[in-house]
Design a protein around this motif. Structure first.
Motif, short mmCIF file in Angstrom:
data_model
loop_
_atom_site.label_atom_id
_atom_site.label_comp_id
_atom_site.label_asym_id
_atom_site.label_seq_id
_atom_site.Cartn_x
_atom_site.Cartn_y
_atom_site.Cartn_z
N THR A 67 0.85 -1.19 0.00
CA THR A 67 0.00 0.00 0.00
C THR A 67 0.89 1.25 0.00
O THR A 67 2.04 1.20 0.47
CB THR A 67 -0.91 0.05 1.24
N PRO A 68 0.38 2.38 -0.50
CA PRO A 68 1.17 3.62 -0.48
C PRO A 68 1.61 4.00 0.93
O PRO A 68 2.73 4.49 1.13
CB PRO A 68 0.21 4.65 -1.06
N GLU A 69 0.74 3.79 1.91
CA GLU A 69 1.08 4.14 3.29
C GLU A 69 2.24 3.29 3.79
O GLU A 69 3.18 3.79 4.43
CB GLU A 69 -0.15 3.94 4.18
N PHE A 104 9.43 -2.60 -0.47
CA PHE A 104 8.82 -3.85 -0.88
C PHE A 104 9.56 -4.52 -2.05
O PHE A 104 10.17 -3.84 -2.88
CB PHE A 104 7.37 -3.62 -1.33
N SER A 105 9.45 -5.83 -2.09
CA SER A 105 9.84 -6.58 -3.28
C SER A 105 8.82 -6.32 -4.37
O SER A 105 7.81 -5.63 -4.14
CB SER A 105 9.85 -8.08 -2.97
N LYS A 106 9.02 -6.88 -5.53
CA LYS A 106 7.98 -6.86 -6.55
C LYS A 106 6.83 -7.74 -6.06
O LYS A 106 7.03 -8.65 -5.26
CB LYS A 106 8.52 -7.42 -7.88
N PRO A 107 5.60 -7.48 -6.53
CA PRO A 107 4.48 -8.35 -6.12
C PRO A 107 4.74 -9.80 -6.51
O PRO A 107 5.28 -10.08 -7.58
CB PRO A 107 3.30 -7.78 -6.93
N TYR A 108 4.38 -10.72 -5.61
CA TYR A 108 4.54 -12.14 -5.95
C TYR A 108 3.19 -12.86 -6.01
O TYR A 108 3.13 -14.00 -6.47
CB TYR A 108 5.48 -12.83 -4.96
#
Length: 262
Positions: free
Chosen positions: A103-105, A112-116
């Motif tokens: 999330t932006p917050e 963060f890593s890339k989305p998995y």
């Protein structure tokens, strides 16, 4: 001119690589011989305890494989989810790997890593409830969520608004209150919710559609880029060779880790 530009780009890349390698985070983990990971150990099927206390789940299998490939041990550190980012930044563990929504917050506090995995928030009601058929029917009702999770904001976004939103330490507790009639609905991660539903067939029903959609990522302390890069490179290789897909099919019955399918 071309040569100058090429040289400048090469120098910039070399500088960036040196800076990343120089943060010491990967070296520290390698020297310790272990990667300590924070998690909520009740978050099935990402990371949870079997009856004998054994920690299992999708994230557990994926992280253990990463550790094997990096030549380090994985050590799990259970923690209260509501304070998990604070605990990470207090250096109680090296990263958070537990179905954490990007999330932006949160991006203001961690890297963060890339989305998995791509996931979303859904609403679950008790089986047999005939008065609630869609998200709008939760207006004026009592809804439960896990404290510190994106489910809270998703529940707040419901129109019409719920009468009350109750926060619980775990999704399991919220769902038990739903089953007992103390709640009209529970807003929960799709993956976690559907796993819980499968464990207690005939007790719960998911309303159609997502309230929100969101990506899961691994959270690291800001500035610890060499550790994040090493873990990301390993995950990328696991996606490419089919290992992540195999782990996904074990827990979800399908491959939900392939970005091409999102």
């Amino acid at each position: 001119m071309k040569r100058v530009l090429v040289l400048m780009v090469a120098m910039m890349l070399a500088f960036a690589t040196t800076a990343m390698a120089g943060d010491g985070s990967l070296e520290k983990v390698q020297k310790a011989g272990k990667l300590v990971i924070g998690l909520d150990d009740t978050f099935a099927p990402m990371g949870f305890r079997q009856d004998d206390g054994t920690l299992v789940g999708f994230d557990v299998d994926a992280a253990e494989e990463v550790g094997k490939r990096l030549g380090i041990k994985i050590e799990w550190q259970p923690t209260a989810w509501s304070g998990v980012i604070h605990s990470l930044n207090a250096k109680k563990f090296d990263c958070i790997w537990n179905g954490m929504t990007i999330t932006p917050e949160r991006e203001k506090a961690v890297s963060f890593s890339k989305p998995y995995i791509m996931d979303g928030q859904i609403a679950v009601i008790a089986m047999g409830n005939k008065s609630i058929k869609a998200h709008k029917d939760l207006g004026g009702k009592v809804v439960g969520v896990q404290k510190g999770s994106p489910a809270l904001e998703a529940a707040k976004s419901l129109k019409p608004a719920p009468k009350e939103i109750r926060e619980y330490d775990t999704n399991v507790k919220a769902l038990l209150d739903l089953e007992s009639g103390r709640l009209n609905g529970v807003v929960v991660d799709n993956i976690a919710g559907r796993y819980s539903m499968a464990q207690r067939p005939g007790k719960y029903l998911a309303l159609p559609g997502y309230i929100t959609s969101e990506a899961f990522g691994i959270a690291f302390r800001q500035g610890e880029d060499s550790l994040r890069a090493a873990v990301q490179k390993t995950i990328d290789a696991m996606i490419a060779d089919g290992t992540m897909g195999k782990i996904s099919r074990k827990w979800f019955g399908e491959d939900v880790t392939n970005p091409a399918k999102w």
